[in-house]
Enzyme design. Sequence first.
Site, mmCIF file in Angstrom:
data_model
loop_
_atom_site.group_PDB
_atom_site.id
_atom_site.type_symbol
_atom_site.label_atom_id
_atom_site.label_comp_id
_atom_site.label_asym_id
_atom_site.label_seq_id
_atom_site.Cartn_x
_atom_site.Cartn_y
_atom_site.Cartn_z
ATOM 1 C CG ASP A 81 -2.006 0.930 1.264
ATOM 2 O OD1 ASP A 81 -2.433 1.351 0.176
ATOM 3 O OD2 ASP A 81 -2.484 1.275 2.375
ATOM 4 C CD GLU A 133 -3.521 8.372 -4.854
ATOM 5 O OE1 GLU A 133 -3.288 7.331 -4.202
ATOM 6 O OE2 GLU A 133 -3.844 9.452 -4.326
ATOM 7 C CG HIS A 179 -5.651 7.956 3.505
ATOM 8 N ND1 HIS A 179 -4.850 8.607 2.607
ATOM 9 C CD2 HIS A 179 -5.829 6.711 3.000
ATOM 10 C CE1 HIS A 179 -4.553 7.789 1.600
ATOM 11 N NE2 HIS A 179 -5.133 6.642 1.815
ATOM 12 N N GLY A 180 -8.255 8.175 7.075
ATOM 13 C CA GLY A 180 -8.441 8.449 8.500
ATOM 14 C C GLY A 180 -9.898 8.480 8.932
ATOM 15 C CG HIS A 209 -6.277 4.753 -1.799
ATOM 16 N ND1 HIS A 209 -5.156 4.371 -1.102
ATOM 17 C CD2 HIS A 209 -6.155 4.207 -3.034
ATOM 18 C CE1 HIS A 209 -4.391 3.637 -1.889
ATOM 19 N NE2 HIS A 209 -4.967 3.516 -3.071
ATOM 20 N N GLY A 210 -9.222 5.542 1.221
ATOM 21 C CA GLY A 210 -9.955 6.326 2.218
ATOM 22 C C GLY A 210 -11.431 5.969 2.257
ATOM 23 C CG ASN A 252 -7.178 0.779 -0.624
ATOM 24 O OD1 ASN A 252 -7.490 -0.139 -1.370
ATOM 25 N ND2 ASN A 252 -6.054 1.459 -0.756
ATOM 26 C CG ASP A 254 -5.359 0.936 8.053
ATOM 27 O OD1 ASP A 254 -5.613 0.206 9.035
ATOM 28 O OD2 ASP A 254 -4.259 1.488 7.912
ATOM 29 C CB THR A 255 -9.944 4.293 9.317
ATOM 30 O OG1 THR A 255 -8.850 5.089 8.838
ATOM 31 C CG2 THR A 255 -10.623 5.012 10.465
HETATM 32 P P1 13P Z 1 -9.175 4.517 5.447
HETATM 33 O O1 13P Z 1 -8.332 5.411 6.301
HETATM 34 O O2 13P Z 1 -10.458 5.181 5.059
HETATM 35 O O3 13P Z 1 -9.414 3.178 6.069
HETATM 36 O O4 13P Z 1 -8.375 4.268 4.080
HETATM 37 C C1 13P Z 1 -7.306 3.351 4.048
HETATM 38 C C2 13P Z 1 -6.525 3.427 2.802
HETATM 39 O O5 13P Z 1 -6.865 4.105 1.844
HETATM 40 C C3 13P Z 1 -5.298 2.613 2.732
HETATM 41 O O6 13P Z 1 -4.586 2.824 1.554
HETATM 42 O O1 G3H Z 2 -3.399 4.828 3.627
HETATM 43 C C1 G3H Z 2 -2.702 4.529 4.602
HETATM 44 C C2 G3H Z 2 -3.023 3.313 5.370
HETATM 45 O O2 G3H Z 2 -4.105 3.544 6.241
HETATM 46 C C3 G3H Z 2 -1.800 2.807 6.079
HETATM 47 O O3 G3H Z 2 -1.468 3.674 7.119
HETATM 48 O O4 G3H Z 2 0.962 4.194 6.746
HETATM 49 O O5 G3H Z 2 -0.094 4.379 9.030
HETATM 50 O O6 G3H Z 2 0.328 2.133 7.994
HETATM 51 P P1 G3H Z 2 0.027 3.592 7.771
HETATM 52 ZN ZN ZN Z 3 -4.630 4.844 0.870
#
Ligand code: 13P
Ligand code: G3H
Ligand code: ZN
Length: 306
Positions: A81, A133, A179-180, A209-210, A252, A254-255
């Site tokens: 990523d 991207e 993101h976040g 993403h995000g 994607n 993560d959050t």
């Molecule tokens: P989120 O922060 O919305 O989960 O997005 C994660 C992401 O885009 C990782 O590349």
């Molecule tokens: O887009 C970023 C992902 O949420 C990964 O976050 O770089 O803190 O591992 P990180």
């Molecule tokens: Zn991302």
Amino acid sequence: MPLLPGLDILAAARAGGYGVGAFNTNDMEITQAILQAAEAKRSPVLIALSEGALKYGGDILPKLVVEMARDASVPVALHLDHGSSFASCLRAIRLGFTSVMIDMSHEEEAVNVRETARVVEAAHAVGVTVEAEIGRLGGVEEHVVVAEEDAILTKPEEAERFMEQSGADYLAVAIGTSHGANKGKGRPYIDHERIVEIARRIPNPLVMHGASGVPADVVARLNAAGGELADASGIHEDDVRKAVTEGIAKINTDTDLRLAFTTRVREVLRDDPKQFDPRKILGPAREEMQRIVEERMDVFGSSGRA
Ligand code: 13P
Ligand code: G3H
Ligand code: ZN
């Protein structure tokens, strides 16, 4: 089942009109939550590691993830990523990744094309596929940026030119997400018309993403258990569903996993102050993350596709 190149999973998703989650991992428990959810839902999945995850876990983390993923009975790709350089992508390929992102979106178009093309040449030589991207992520309201100051939404004609020149396999687009856990006030605005126009020009899978939903009930539980997360907002699941019908194939997340993990750890420690067995703390967190991943797979439409 051996790990698959990312494009094998994503091309099937775009052709089939469903989305596949790329979930970020940083350790064994998160990886188990993702893989157990994929097995339970019979869903293909991408497991994503950022450079931060590799720094945190070292080379042993991707080795562990590769070993775990190999036992899966559903299609799995291991994805880098936001790779920041050619060298970073090569390192990931050597570690066993089957999909890499080269993120030069902050550079001028010519530099982005040049560096992406370098990665594509090397990755394709060994059967690994590549995400690039164009545009810069940020929350927007209509066309006014609200979440990240330097956001630039992806221009469809630039995206088309970029894909022709770079040879990338799938493309991350800036269409209003960020993101976040704070993606803008209220329901963040997603530029669906832009997705449709980009998808009309580009047959490749598109990447959001995000995309985390930042569920209000999880945030409320987090704060009730001692967390202090204010102004939390995520992407509405109807926007994700719609975006998938428009050409988004990789989503994607993560959050949402971070929120699920931290919420459950806080709750266990609040409710059972005498507890000090890590398994009794991390086990419930793993279950909570699996629940969230399964919910996301239903929203993306990847459940039952494996
Ligand atoms: P989120 O922060 O919305 O989960 O997005 C994660 C992401 O885009 C990782 O590349
Ligand atoms: O887009 C970023 C992902 O949420 C990964 O976050 O770089 O803190 O591992 P990180
Ligand atoms: Zn991302």
